[in-house]
Design a protein around this motif. Structure first.
Motif, mmCIF file in Angstrom:
data_model
loop_
_atom_site.group_PDB
_atom_site.id
_atom_site.type_symbol
_atom_site.label_atom_id
_atom_site.label_comp_id
_atom_site.label_asym_id
_atom_site.label_seq_id
_atom_site.Cartn_x
_atom_site.Cartn_y
_atom_site.Cartn_z
ATOM 1 N N PHE A 240 -103.825 -35.225 49.129
ATOM 2 C CA PHE A 240 -102.521 -35.866 49.049
ATOM 3 C C PHE A 240 -101.491 -34.835 48.611
ATOM 4 C CE2 PHE A 240 -105.435 -39.419 48.725
ATOM 5 C CZ PHE A 240 -104.832 -40.384 49.527
ATOM 6 N N ILE A 241 -100.331 -34.864 49.253
ATOM 7 C CA ILE A 241 -99.251 -33.954 48.906
ATOM 8 C C ILE A 241 -97.992 -34.776 48.623
ATOM 9 C CG2 ILE A 241 -100.229 -32.124 50.335
ATOM 10 C CD1 ILE A 241 -97.921 -32.641 52.328
ATOM 11 N N ALA A 242 -96.975 -34.130 48.106
ATOM 12 C CA ALA A 242 -95.699 -34.787 47.825
ATOM 13 C C ALA A 242 -94.804 -34.730 49.062
ATOM 14 C CB ALA A 242 -95.005 -34.110 46.650
ATOM 15 N N PRO A 243 -93.937 -35.728 49.261
ATOM 16 C CA PRO A 243 -93.034 -35.711 50.420
ATOM 17 C C PRO A 243 -92.179 -34.452 50.504
ATOM 18 C CG PRO A 243 -93.019 -37.875 49.395
ATOM 19 C CD PRO A 243 -93.815 -36.973 48.476
ATOM 20 N N GLU A 244 -91.821 -33.901 49.352
ATOM 21 C CA GLU A 244 -90.985 -32.693 49.364
ATOM 22 C C GLU A 244 -91.738 -31.452 49.843
ATOM 23 O OE1 GLU A 244 -91.666 -33.783 44.924
ATOM 24 O OE2 GLU A 244 -91.395 -34.816 46.843
ATOM 25 N N GLU A 249 -91.880 -27.266 60.147
ATOM 26 C CA GLU A 249 -92.940 -26.856 61.073
ATOM 27 C C GLU A 249 -94.076 -27.870 61.152
ATOM 28 O OE1 GLU A 249 -91.724 -24.750 58.659
ATOM 29 O OE2 GLU A 249 -90.347 -23.834 60.112
ATOM 30 N N ASP A 250 -94.117 -28.830 60.241
ATOM 31 C CA ASP A 250 -95.191 -29.826 60.217
ATOM 32 C C ASP A 250 -94.966 -30.917 61.259
ATOM 33 O OD1 ASP A 250 -96.611 -28.672 58.060
ATOM 34 O OD2 ASP A 250 -95.277 -29.640 56.619
ATOM 35 N N PHE A 251 -96.070 -31.504 61.704
ATOM 36 C CA PHE A 251 -96.007 -32.707 62.530
ATOM 37 C C PHE A 251 -96.143 -33.887 61.580
ATOM 38 C CE2 PHE A 251 -98.289 -35.973 65.107
ATOM 39 C CZ PHE A 251 -97.265 -36.241 65.993
ATOM 40 N N ALA A 252 -95.026 -34.517 61.248
ATOM 41 C CA ALA A 252 -94.996 -35.565 60.232
ATOM 42 C C ALA A 252 -94.987 -36.937 60.891
ATOM 43 C CB ALA A 252 -93.766 -35.405 59.345
ATOM 44 N N VAL A 253 -95.908 -37.795 60.433
ATOM 45 C CA VAL A 253 -96.056 -39.127 61.008
ATOM 46 C C VAL A 253 -95.960 -40.173 59.900
ATOM 47 C CG1 VAL A 253 -97.573 -40.709 62.256
ATOM 48 C CG2 VAL A 253 -97.511 -38.285 62.870
ATOM 49 N N ASP A 254 -95.096 -41.150 60.095
ATOM 50 C CA ASP A 254 -95.001 -42.288 59.195
ATOM 51 C C ASP A 254 -95.748 -43.452 59.845
ATOM 52 O OD1 ASP A 254 -94.260 -44.388 57.471
ATOM 53 O OD2 ASP A 254 -92.342 -43.435 57.033
ATOM 54 N N LEU A 255 -96.833 -43.878 59.216
ATOM 55 C CA LEU A 255 -97.685 -44.924 59.776
ATOM 56 C C LEU A 255 -97.194 -46.332 59.446
ATOM 57 C CD1 LEU A 255 -101.063 -43.223 58.840
ATOM 58 C CD2 LEU A 255 -99.998 -43.266 61.094
ATOM 59 N N ARG A 256 -96.153 -46.436 58.651
ATOM 60 C CA ARG A 256 -95.601 -47.733 58.293
ATOM 61 C C ARG A 256 -94.675 -48.240 59.393
ATOM 62 N NH1 ARG A 256 -92.822 -46.073 52.812
ATOM 63 N NH2 ARG A 256 -92.088 -44.476 54.266
ATOM 64 N N GLY A 257 -94.594 -49.551 59.525
ATOM 65 C CA GLY A 257 -93.677 -50.124 60.483
ATOM 66 C C GLY A 257 -92.245 -50.038 59.989
ATOM 67 N N ALA A 258 -91.313 -50.176 60.918
ATOM 68 C CA ALA A 258 -89.894 -50.089 60.561
ATOM 69 C C ALA A 258 -89.501 -51.196 59.593
ATOM 70 C CB ALA A 258 -89.043 -50.158 61.826
ATOM 71 N N GLU A 259 -90.234 -52.323 59.646
ATOM 72 C CA GLU A 259 -89.927 -53.423 58.742
ATOM 73 C C GLU A 259 -90.408 -53.158 57.322
ATOM 74 O OE1 GLU A 259 -94.062 -53.983 60.133
ATOM 75 O OE2 GLU A 259 -92.168 -53.357 61.042
ATOM 76 N N GLU A 260 -91.310 -52.186 57.155
ATOM 77 C CA GLU A 260 -91.840 -51.874 55.824
ATOM 78 C C GLU A 260 -90.919 -50.977 55.019
ATOM 79 O OE1 GLU A 260 -96.153 -51.010 55.262
ATOM 80 O OE2 GLU A 260 -96.164 -50.956 57.458
ATOM 81 N N PHE A 264 -90.089 -41.696 55.847
ATOM 82 C CA PHE A 264 -90.211 -40.993 54.574
ATOM 83 C C PHE A 264 -89.602 -39.600 54.625
ATOM 84 C CE2 PHE A 264 -93.756 -39.077 56.769
ATOM 85 C CZ PHE A 264 -93.915 -37.826 56.189
ATOM 86 N N HIS A 265 -89.357 -39.087 55.840
ATOM 87 C CA HIS A 265 -88.824 -37.728 55.974
ATOM 88 C C HIS A 265 -87.977 -37.671 57.246
ATOM 89 C CE1 HIS A 265 -88.814 -33.309 56.521
ATOM 90 N NE2 HIS A 265 -88.991 -33.269 55.225
ATOM 91 N N PRO A 266 -86.871 -36.907 57.247
ATOM 92 C CA PRO A 266 -86.003 -36.851 58.431
ATOM 93 C C PRO A 266 -86.717 -36.406 59.700
ATOM 94 C CG PRO A 266 -84.904 -35.887 56.528
ATOM 95 C CD PRO A 266 -86.324 -36.143 56.120
ATOM 96 N N ILE A 285 -98.993 -34.164 58.896
ATOM 97 C CA ILE A 285 -98.781 -34.927 57.666
ATOM 98 C C ILE A 285 -98.775 -36.405 58.030
ATOM 99 C CG2 ILE A 285 -97.327 -35.262 55.651
ATOM 100 C CD1 ILE A 285 -98.339 -32.412 55.938
ATOM 101 N N LEU A 286 -99.655 -37.189 57.426
ATOM 102 C CA LEU A 286 -99.765 -38.609 57.714
ATOM 103 C C LEU A 286 -99.403 -39.394 56.457
ATOM 104 C CD1 LEU A 286 -103.173 -38.525 59.626
ATOM 105 C CD2 LEU A 286 -100.869 -38.299 60.575
ATOM 106 N N ALA A 287 -98.443 -40.299 56.581
ATOM 107 C CA ALA A 287 -97.941 -41.019 55.409
ATOM 108 C C ALA A 287 -98.025 -42.526 55.611
ATOM 109 C CB ALA A 287 -96.490 -40.617 55.118
ATOM 110 N N CYS A 288 -98.336 -43.241 54.529
ATOM 111 C CA CYS A 288 -98.288 -44.705 54.511
ATOM 112 C C CYS A 288 -98.056 -45.134 53.064
ATOM 113 C CB CYS A 288 -99.564 -45.321 55.090
ATOM 114 S SG CYS A 288 -101.043 -45.044 54.098
#
Length: 317
Positions: A240-244, A249-260, A264-266, A285-288
C-alpha cells in the motif's frame, strides 16, 4: 505501597521488569473496541509513554464495545477522549492522543520512535501497512482482528515473521463490525490479549508472544492457536502506498464508481476491478476504498502483466 506492587511481586516482573515498562513507548493504532480494552491495562501497568492514533469520533452505536467512552463523549475525537481517560487513571505516565489516520505516508515516522506497536484498527490495509513498517524497523507488532463472534491476536515482526508471512492473502469478502456485527465481550477479550502479549514482549517473557497467534471462538467458548516462528516471508505481495506517491508516469486506476467518490488523482482512470486494461507503463496503481478490490484486481493483472503493482486504500474519503 507502590501502585505496581502486585505485578512487581511476580518473578517475571520485579523491579527490573517494571523499569522496562516505565522506559517503553507503545504506539496504539486505533481507539475502538480493541484499543479501549487494551489501553487501560497498558496504562495501569505503568507504561512510560503511550501514543494513541485514531482519526474517528465516538459514536453511540459503538458504546456497547468501546468501554472507555460514555454518552457524553459522543461526537468527540476518540484519541483525545481516550488520552484524557488514561491520564486520569495514571498520572505517572505520558499519554498523547493524535487525531489522524495511519497511512503509508506517516507509518514509518510513527513506528520509528516506538518500542512496540499495537494494531487495534481492525482494518487489513492498516494492518499490512503497519506490518511492513514494523518489519523494516525491527519493531514488534501485536495485531488483532475481531468479527462477529470470533477473532485472533498475534505477535509479529521484531524477532518474528511479519503479518504477511501468516496471512499472505486478503479475505475473499470485505466485512466489518458495521456490516457483520460484533459482540462486545469478544472485542474486550482480544484487546486484553493484545495488552497481555505487549507486556510479555516488553518484559522479555519466554516463550515469547512474538511468533504466536491466539484464536478465540465466542460461540463455542474455545481458544486455539499456533506458533509461526519459521514461517517464510512471501516473495511477492502488494504494498500500500499514499496517494501523493503517484507519479505522472504511473498507470493509475480508480476502482470506485463515480457515485462513490471523485477520482483519487488527476491522472487516474476509472475502471471496474474485472476490467483493468493492461498498462503500457512500468508501474500500475490500483485504488479503492478498503484495498480489497485493489488486491483482487492486482491478482488478476499480475497473471497477465509482469510490471510493478501498488495499492491505495482511500478509506472513507
Amino acid at each position: 505501597m507502590s501502585r505496581y506492587a502486585r505485578q512487581m511481586l511476580l518473578p517475571e516482573v520485579g523491579a527490573e521488569g517494571q523499569a522496562r515498562l516505565a522506559g517503553a513507548h507503545v504506539l496504539v493504532v486505533g481507539a475502538g473496541g480493541l484499543g479501549c480494552a487494551a489501553l487501560p491495562y497498558l496504562a495501569g501497568a505503568g507504561l512510560g509513554r503511550i501514543t494513541i492514533l485514531d482519526p474517528d469520533r465516538v459514536s453511540e452505536s459503538n458504546l456497547h464495545r468501546q468501554t472507555l467512552f460514555r454518552e457524553v463523549d459522543v461526537d468527540q475525537p476518540k484519541a483525545r477522549v481516550a488520552r484524557d481517560v488514561l491520564r486520569a487513571m495514571n498520572g505517572e505516565i505520558a499519554v498523547e492522543g493524535r487525531v489522524e489516520a495511519l497511512t503509508p505516508a506517516n507509518a514509518s515516522a510513527l513506528v520509528g520512535p516506538a518500542t512496540l506497536v499495537l494494531d487495534c484498527a481492525d482494518m487489513f490495509a492498516v494492518s499490512y501497512t503497519l506490518s511492513d513498517a514494523c518489519l523494516e524497523a525491527g519493531t514488534p507488532l501485536v495485531s488483532a482482528s475481531v468479527l462477529g463472534m470470533s477473532g485472533y491476536c498475534g505477535g509479529f515482526c521484531g524477532t518474528a515473521p511479519s503479518l504477511r508471512a501468516v496471512f499472505p492473502d486478503l479475505p475473499a469478502q470485505a466485512a466489518s463490525c458495521d456490516t457483520a456485527g460484533v459482540l462486545g465481550p469478544m472485542v474486550g477479550m482480544l484487546g486484553a490479549a493484545q495488552a497481555q502479549m505487549a507486556l510479555g514482549v516488553l518484559l522479555g517473557l519466554e516463550p515469547s508472544p512474538l511468533g504466536q497467534v491466539v484464536t478465540m471462538d465466542g460461540l463455542t467458548c474455545r481458544m486455539g492457536g499456533f506458533r509461526f516462528d519459521a514461517a517464510p516471508e512471501p516473495a511477492t505481495g502488494w504494498r500500500f502506498i499514499a496517494p501523493e506517491d503517484v507519479t505522472p508516469e504511473d498507470f493509475a486506476v480508480d476502482l470506485r464508481g463515480a457515485e462513490e467518490a471523485p477520482l483519487f488523482h488527476p491522472s487516474a482512470h476509472r475502471h471496474p476491478p474485472e476490467a483493468v486494461p493492461t498498462p503500457d507503463t512500468e508501474r500500475a496503481i490500483l485504488a479503492c476504498r478498503t484495498g480489497l478490490r485493489a488486491w483482487r484486481a492486482a491478482t488478476d493483472l499480475a497473471a497477465r502483466w509482469d510490471g510493478e503493482i501498488a495499492l491505495i486504500a482511500m478509506g472513507d474519503t
